[in-house]
Design a protein around this motif. Structure first.
Motif, PDB file in Angstrom:
ATOM      1  N   GLY A 128       0.808  -1.208   0.000  1.00  0.00           N
ATOM      2  CA  GLY A 128       0.000   0.000   0.000  1.00  0.00           C
ATOM      3  C   GLY A 128       0.843   1.260   0.000  1.00  0.00           C
ATOM      4  N   ASP A 129       1.909   1.261   0.797  1.00  0.00           N
ATOM      5  CA  ASP A 129       2.777   2.436   0.856  1.00  0.00           C
ATOM      6  C   ASP A 129       3.523   2.640  -0.462  1.00  0.00           C
ATOM      7  N   GLY A 130       3.924   1.541  -1.093  1.00  0.00           N
ATOM      8  CA  GLY A 130       4.580   1.658  -2.388  1.00  0.00           C
ATOM      9  C   GLY A 130       3.636   2.221  -3.441  1.00  0.00           C
ATOM     10  N   LEU A 136       0.903   9.026  -5.515  1.00  0.00           N
ATOM     11  CA  LEU A 136       0.721  10.295  -4.811  1.00  0.00           C
ATOM     12  C   LEU A 136       2.029  11.055  -4.613  1.00  0.00           C
ATOM     13  N   GLY A 137       3.135  10.342  -4.717  1.00  0.00           N
ATOM     14  CA  GLY A 137       4.419  10.979  -4.491  1.00  0.00           C
ATOM     15  C   GLY A 137       4.812  11.074  -3.040  1.00  0.00           C
ATOM     16  N   LEU A 138       4.060  10.450  -2.169  1.00  0.00           N
ATOM     17  CA  LEU A 138       4.393  10.407  -0.747  1.00  0.00           C
ATOM     18  C   LEU A 138       3.721   9.209  -0.112  1.00  0.00           C
ATOM     19  N   SER A 139       4.202   8.821   1.045  1.00  0.00           N
ATOM     20  CA  SER A 139       3.649   7.695   1.796  1.00  0.00           C
ATOM     21  C   SER A 139       3.730   8.046   3.284  1.00  0.00           C
ATOM     22  N   PRO A 140       3.034   7.309   4.156  1.00  0.00           N
ATOM     23  CA  PRO A 140       2.308   6.061   3.882  1.00  0.00           C
ATOM     24  C   PRO A 140       0.927   6.303   3.285  1.00  0.00           C
ATOM     25  N   LEU A 141       0.335   5.233   2.801  1.00  0.00           N
ATOM     26  CA  LEU A 141      -1.053   5.282   2.346  1.00  0.00           C
ATOM     27  C   LEU A 141      -1.951   5.450   3.556  1.00  0.00           C
ATOM     28  N   ALA A 142      -2.758   6.497   3.553  1.00  0.00           N
ATOM     29  CA  ALA A 142      -3.640   6.768   4.693  1.00  0.00           C
ATOM     30  C   ALA A 142      -5.005   6.129   4.532  1.00  0.00           C
ATOM     31  N   GLY A 143      -5.378   5.801   3.314  1.00  0.00           N
ATOM     32  CA  GLY A 143      -6.684   5.197   3.092  1.00  0.00           C
ATOM     33  C   GLY A 143      -7.021   5.203   1.616  1.00  0.00           C
ATOM     34  N   LEU A 144      -8.153   4.627   1.289  1.00  0.00           N
ATOM     35  CA  LEU A 144      -8.652   4.630  -0.089  1.00  0.00           C
ATOM     36  C   LEU A 144     -10.152   4.435  -0.074  1.00  0.00           C
ATOM     37  N   ARG A 145     -10.756   4.732  -1.188  1.00  0.00           N
ATOM     38  CA  ARG A 145     -12.185   4.468  -1.346  1.00  0.00           C
ATOM     39  C   ARG A 145     -12.477   4.213  -2.824  1.00  0.00           C
ATOM     40  N   ILE A 146     -13.598   3.566  -3.063  1.00  0.00           N
ATOM     41  CA  ILE A 146     -14.050   3.285  -4.418  1.00  0.00           C
ATOM     42  C   ILE A 146     -15.313   4.090  -4.668  1.00  0.00           C
TER      43      ILE A 146
END
Length: 218
Positions: A128-130, A136-146
């Motif tokens: 997810g972070d990758g 996004l050009g930054l990490s970590p991934l904070a969340g997602l939605r569809i």
């Protein structure tokens, strides 16, 4: 998106004591592989005579709310190729053991919340972070939605305190899952297990749906 070929009108519970015994053994084996399975249905293909020779022509299964290796699936539909089984152990009251690899083909679907929870686990956080870093050009991934046929990735931007969100599309490319920002400026191709090949990917009905095949090694 393509689905599995239609099954017969016969109930998914196999007839005959031998097939019934194997069906229960397969269900127990599947539940041992997964942390959670709800609504599991199994259909066996083959005859009792073939089973006595250790050959099952195939298995079809449908399941809802599956957790496998910390991945949360909304639904799973799979059909296998030929499976070699040892009926002697089952007939002696022992648990089913599958000793030979076999092919499966079908579809899986993830909801946005389930995908977000999966990518937040230690097992999948690096993935997810990758993805966040690439898109996004930054990490970590904070969340997602569809939403509206898009996969929206979220990370916390520095300084402003406002989250950064980028909407993406998905598709299958050379057996892998490709995620691309809608403006075309960022692209990530998620590495797949060599035993898994994704043939189609799409977002619809609030789900990320993948169709493909895999080699299962017990």
């Amino acid at each position: 998106m393509d689905t599995l070929p239609p099954t017969s009108a016969e109930p998914l519970t196999p007839a005959g004591p031998l097939l019934g015994l194997l069906s229960r053994g397969l269900e127990l084996w599947l539940r041992q592989q997964c942390s959670l399975i709800e609504g599991l249905e199994i259909q066996l293909e083959g005859s009792a005579a073939q089973l006595m020779r250790g050959r099952l022509e195939g298995v079809r299964l449908r399941a809802r709310r599956v957790v496998y290796q910390n991945l949360r699936f909304d639904r799973v539909e799979l059909a296998s190729g030929v499976i070699r089984v040892r009926m002697g152990a089952l007939l002696r009251g022992q648990s089913l053991k599958l000793e030979h690899p076999f092919q499966v083909r079908g579809s899986v679907a993830f909801s946005g919340p389930d995908l977000g929870v999966s990518l937040a686990t230690p097992s999948w956080r690096n993935l997810g972070d990758g993805l966040a870093e690439e898109i996004l050009g930054l990490s970590p991934l904070a969340g997602l939605r569809i939403e509206e046929g898009r996969l929206v990735l979220i990370a916390h931007g520095s300084g402003s305190g406002r989250p950064l969100e980028v909407a993406t599309s998905v598709r299958a490319v050379e057996g892998n899952l490709e995620v691309r920002s809608l403006d075309g400026g960022a692209l990530a191709r998620l590495p797949m297990d060599p035993a898994i090949r994704i043939e189609q990917a799409q977002i619809g009905g609030g789900l990320l749906q993948l169709l493909g095949e895999a080699r299962v090694s017990p």
